[in-house]
Design a protein around this motif. Sequence first.
Motif, PDB file in Angstrom:
ATOM      1  N   HIS A  21      41.981  64.253  40.405  1.00  0.00           N
ATOM      2  CA  HIS A  21      42.496  62.959  40.848  1.00  0.00           C
ATOM      3  C   HIS A  21      41.442  61.870  40.712  1.00  0.00           C
ATOM      4  CE1 HIS A  21      46.082  64.968  42.048  1.00  0.00           C
ATOM      5  NE2 HIS A  21      45.443  65.724  42.928  1.00  0.00           N
ATOM      6  N   ASP A  22      40.191  62.203  40.997  1.00  0.00           N
ATOM      7  CA  ASP A  22      39.104  61.230  40.848  1.00  0.00           C
ATOM      8  C   ASP A  22      38.903  60.856  39.376  1.00  0.00           C
ATOM      9  OD1 ASP A  22      38.628  61.228  43.590  1.00  0.00           O
ATOM     10  OD2 ASP A  22      36.933  62.616  43.454  1.00  0.00           O
ATOM     11  N   ILE A  23      38.957  61.841  38.501  1.00  0.00           N
ATOM     12  CA  ILE A  23      38.785  61.578  37.069  1.00  0.00           C
ATOM     13  C   ILE A  23      39.906  60.694  36.554  1.00  0.00           C
ATOM     14  CG2 ILE A  23      38.783  62.640  34.764  1.00  0.00           C
ATOM     15  CD1 ILE A  23      37.379  65.081  36.152  1.00  0.00           C
ATOM     16  N   VAL A  24      41.136  61.010  36.935  1.00  0.00           N
ATOM     17  CA  VAL A  24      42.275  60.192  36.505  1.00  0.00           C
ATOM     18  C   VAL A  24      42.146  58.771  37.054  1.00  0.00           C
ATOM     19  CG1 VAL A  24      44.788  59.912  36.718  1.00  0.00           C
ATOM     20  CG2 VAL A  24      43.819  62.156  36.154  1.00  0.00           C
ATOM     21  N   ALA A  25      41.725  58.654  38.306  1.00  0.00           N
ATOM     22  CA  ALA A  25      41.542  57.328  38.907  1.00  0.00           C
ATOM     23  C   ALA A  25      40.479  56.536  38.162  1.00  0.00           C
ATOM     24  CB  ALA A  25      41.179  57.468  40.387  1.00  0.00           C
ATOM     25  N   GLU A  26      39.400  57.180  37.782  1.00  0.00           N
ATOM     26  CA  GLU A  26      38.337  56.476  37.061  1.00  0.00           C
ATOM     27  C   GLU A  26      38.761  56.129  35.637  1.00  0.00           C
ATOM     28  OE1 GLU A  26      36.423  55.875  40.335  1.00  0.00           O
ATOM     29  OE2 GLU A  26      35.926  54.966  38.409  1.00  0.00           O
ATOM     30  N   ALA A  27      39.519  56.995  35.003  1.00  0.00           N
ATOM     31  CA  ALA A  27      40.050  56.666  33.672  1.00  0.00           C
ATOM     32  C   ALA A  27      40.956  55.440  33.762  1.00  0.00           C
ATOM     33  CB  ALA A  27      40.809  57.861  33.097  1.00  0.00           C
ATOM     34  N   TRP A  28      41.732  55.369  34.831  1.00  0.00           N
ATOM     35  CA  TRP A  28      42.595  54.208  35.069  1.00  0.00           C
ATOM     36  C   TRP A  28      41.741  52.947  35.231  1.00  0.00           C
ATOM     37  CZ3 TRP A  28      43.754  50.663  38.928  1.00  0.00           C
ATOM     38  CH2 TRP A  28      45.023  50.075  38.880  1.00  0.00           C
ATOM     39  N   GLN A  29      40.660  53.050  35.992  1.00  0.00           N
ATOM     40  CA  GLN A  29      39.753  51.918  36.188  1.00  0.00           C
ATOM     41  C   GLN A  29      39.112  51.486  34.854  1.00  0.00           C
ATOM     42  OE1 GLN A  29      38.926  50.027  38.809  1.00  0.00           O
ATOM     43  NE2 GLN A  29      39.641  51.154  40.597  1.00  0.00           N
ATOM     44  N   ILE A  30      38.745  52.449  34.026  1.00  0.00           N
ATOM     45  CA  ILE A  30      38.123  52.148  32.738  1.00  0.00           C
ATOM     46  C   ILE A  30      39.100  51.402  31.841  1.00  0.00           C
ATOM     47  CG2 ILE A  30      37.254  53.224  30.598  1.00  0.00           C
ATOM     48  CD1 ILE A  30      36.014  55.395  32.562  1.00  0.00           C
ATOM     49  N   LEU A  33      39.365  47.904  32.968  1.00  0.00           N
ATOM     50  CA  LEU A  33      38.187  47.150  32.548  1.00  0.00           C
ATOM     51  C   LEU A  33      38.286  46.781  31.067  1.00  0.00           C
ATOM     52  CD1 LEU A  33      35.494  45.954  33.353  1.00  0.00           C
ATOM     53  CD2 LEU A  33      34.454  48.199  32.987  1.00  0.00           C
ATOM     54  N   ALA A  34      38.753  47.707  30.238  1.00  0.00           N
ATOM     55  CA  ALA A  34      38.952  47.400  28.818  1.00  0.00           C
ATOM     56  C   ALA A  34      39.951  46.256  28.662  1.00  0.00           C
ATOM     57  CB  ALA A  34      39.439  48.643  28.070  1.00  0.00           C
ATOM     58  N   GLU A  35      41.017  46.311  29.430  1.00  0.00           N
ATOM     59  CA  GLU A  35      42.028  45.256  29.387  1.00  0.00           C
ATOM     60  C   GLU A  35      41.424  43.908  29.806  1.00  0.00           C
ATOM     61  OE1 GLU A  35      46.526  44.431  31.133  1.00  0.00           O
ATOM     62  OE2 GLU A  35      45.429  46.206  31.796  1.00  0.00           O
ATOM     63  N   ALA A  36      40.627  43.911  30.862  1.00  0.00           N
ATOM     64  CA  ALA A  36      40.019  42.669  31.358  1.00  0.00           C
ATOM     65  C   ALA A  36      39.005  42.106  30.359  1.00  0.00           C
ATOM     66  CB  ALA A  36      39.357  42.916  32.709  1.00  0.00           C
ATOM     67  N   ILE A  37      38.187  42.959  29.781  1.00  0.00           N
ATOM     68  CA  ILE A  37      37.208  42.494  28.799  1.00  0.00           C
ATOM     69  C   ILE A  37      37.923  41.965  27.556  1.00  0.00           C
ATOM     70  CG2 ILE A  37      35.363  43.240  27.240  1.00  0.00           C
ATOM     71  CD1 ILE A  37      34.401  45.067  29.583  1.00  0.00           C
ATOM     72  N   GLY A  38      38.962  42.672  27.135  1.00  0.00           N
ATOM     73  CA  GLY A  38      39.767  42.168  26.020  1.00  0.00           C
ATOM     74  C   GLY A  38      40.336  40.794  26.339  1.00  0.00           C
ATOM     75  N   GLY A  39      40.837  40.621  27.555  1.00  0.00           N
ATOM     76  CA  GLY A  39      41.375  39.333  27.977  1.00  0.00           C
ATOM     77  C   GLY A  39      40.328  38.239  27.950  1.00  0.00           C
ATOM     78  N   HIS A  40      39.121  38.583  28.353  1.00  0.00           N
ATOM     79  CA  HIS A  40      38.030  37.606  28.306  1.00  0.00           C
ATOM     80  C   HIS A  40      37.795  37.147  26.863  1.00  0.00           C
ATOM     81  CE1 HIS A  40      34.228  35.645  29.203  1.00  0.00           C
ATOM     82  NE2 HIS A  40      33.768  36.239  28.114  1.00  0.00           N
ATOM     83  N   CYS A  57      43.558  44.617  24.929  1.00  0.00           N
ATOM     84  CA  CYS A  57      44.336  44.402  26.167  1.00  0.00           C
ATOM     85  C   CYS A  57      45.571  45.298  26.199  1.00  0.00           C
ATOM     86  CB  CYS A  57      44.791  42.945  26.277  1.00  0.00           C
ATOM     87  SG  CYS A  57      43.505  41.770  26.646  1.00  0.00           S
ATOM     88  N   GLU A  58      46.278  45.342  25.087  1.00  0.00           N
ATOM     89  CA  GLU A  58      47.502  46.139  25.007  1.00  0.00           C
ATOM     90  C   GLU A  58      47.218  47.630  25.166  1.00  0.00           C
ATOM     91  OE1 GLU A  58      49.249  44.962  21.304  1.00  0.00           O
ATOM     92  OE2 GLU A  58      49.602  42.918  22.020  1.00  0.00           O
ATOM     93  N   GLY A  81      40.962  49.171  45.196  1.00  0.00           N
ATOM     94  CA  GLY A  81      40.451  47.984  44.533  1.00  0.00           C
ATOM     95  C   GLY A  81      40.362  48.152  43.030  1.00  0.00           C
ATOM     96  N   LEU A  82      40.684  47.115  42.347  1.00  0.00           N
ATOM     97  CA  LEU A  82      40.601  47.096  40.901  1.00  0.00           C
ATOM     98  C   LEU A  82      39.263  46.471  40.526  1.00  0.00           C
ATOM     99  CD1 LEU A  82      42.091  47.579  38.218  1.00  0.00           C
ATOM    100  CD2 LEU A  82      43.061  45.294  38.478  1.00  0.00           C
ATOM    101  N   ARG A  83      38.323  47.295  40.092  1.00  0.00           N
ATOM    102  CA  ARG A  83      36.996  46.788  39.748  1.00  0.00           C
ATOM    103  C   ARG A  83      37.054  45.698  38.689  1.00  0.00           C
ATOM    104  NH1 ARG A  83      35.341  52.121  38.621  1.00  0.00           N
ATOM    105  NH2 ARG A  83      35.362  53.056  40.665  1.00  0.00           N
ATOM    106  N   ALA A  84      37.944  45.850  37.735  1.00  0.00           N
ATOM    107  CA  ALA A  84      38.045  44.885  36.636  1.00  0.00           C
ATOM    108  C   ALA A  84      38.362  43.480  37.127  1.00  0.00           C
ATOM    109  CB  ALA A  84      39.106  45.340  35.644  1.00  0.00           C
TER     110      ALA A  84
END
Length: 157
Positions: A21-30, A33-40, A57-58, A81-84
């Motif tokens: 569950h922790d790994i899946v949660a961190e993959a979700w966070q990653i 973050l990719a989506e947010a950086i792409g948006g930037h 982003c997509e 919390g959403l780190r991104a």
Amino acid sequence: MDAMRLIGVTRHALAQAGTVHDIVAEAWQIQALAEAIGGHFVVSGPVAARAEARGLCEAGSRARGVLFRPALHYPARRGGGLRAAELSEVRDPRGVLLALGDLLAEAGFALVGVASNTDEEALYWQCVEAIDAADEARDRVHGMLRHLTVLEWGGAA
């Protein structure tokens, strides 16, 4: 928060993830973050890299849609919390893209481990789809890096 710092915090959290569950949660966070950086980069990056940034982003969004949202399914494990959401700047675009590409690869490897060791068919297929999206996101990151390299060398991207 600067993108490099967020990547570092997220990399550390993935390394500390001890359960599926922790790994899946961190993959979700990653992927967030990719989506947010792409948006930037879509908003303030070089025009030549914006199509790849939209693709990033997509891909991040698609991967997050496949994986269970950790705040809903595992609220005790994560503060929800959403780190991104803390992304405020990208000081070193090339460095951020290189680090993000590495982080996406690490997430893919972690998800391969989860998929390989689960008996839950739904979780297996979620991981497979998220691995595919992480690979697509890395391809987009590499495309953005190519555009930055061309721009740095004074060519048309």
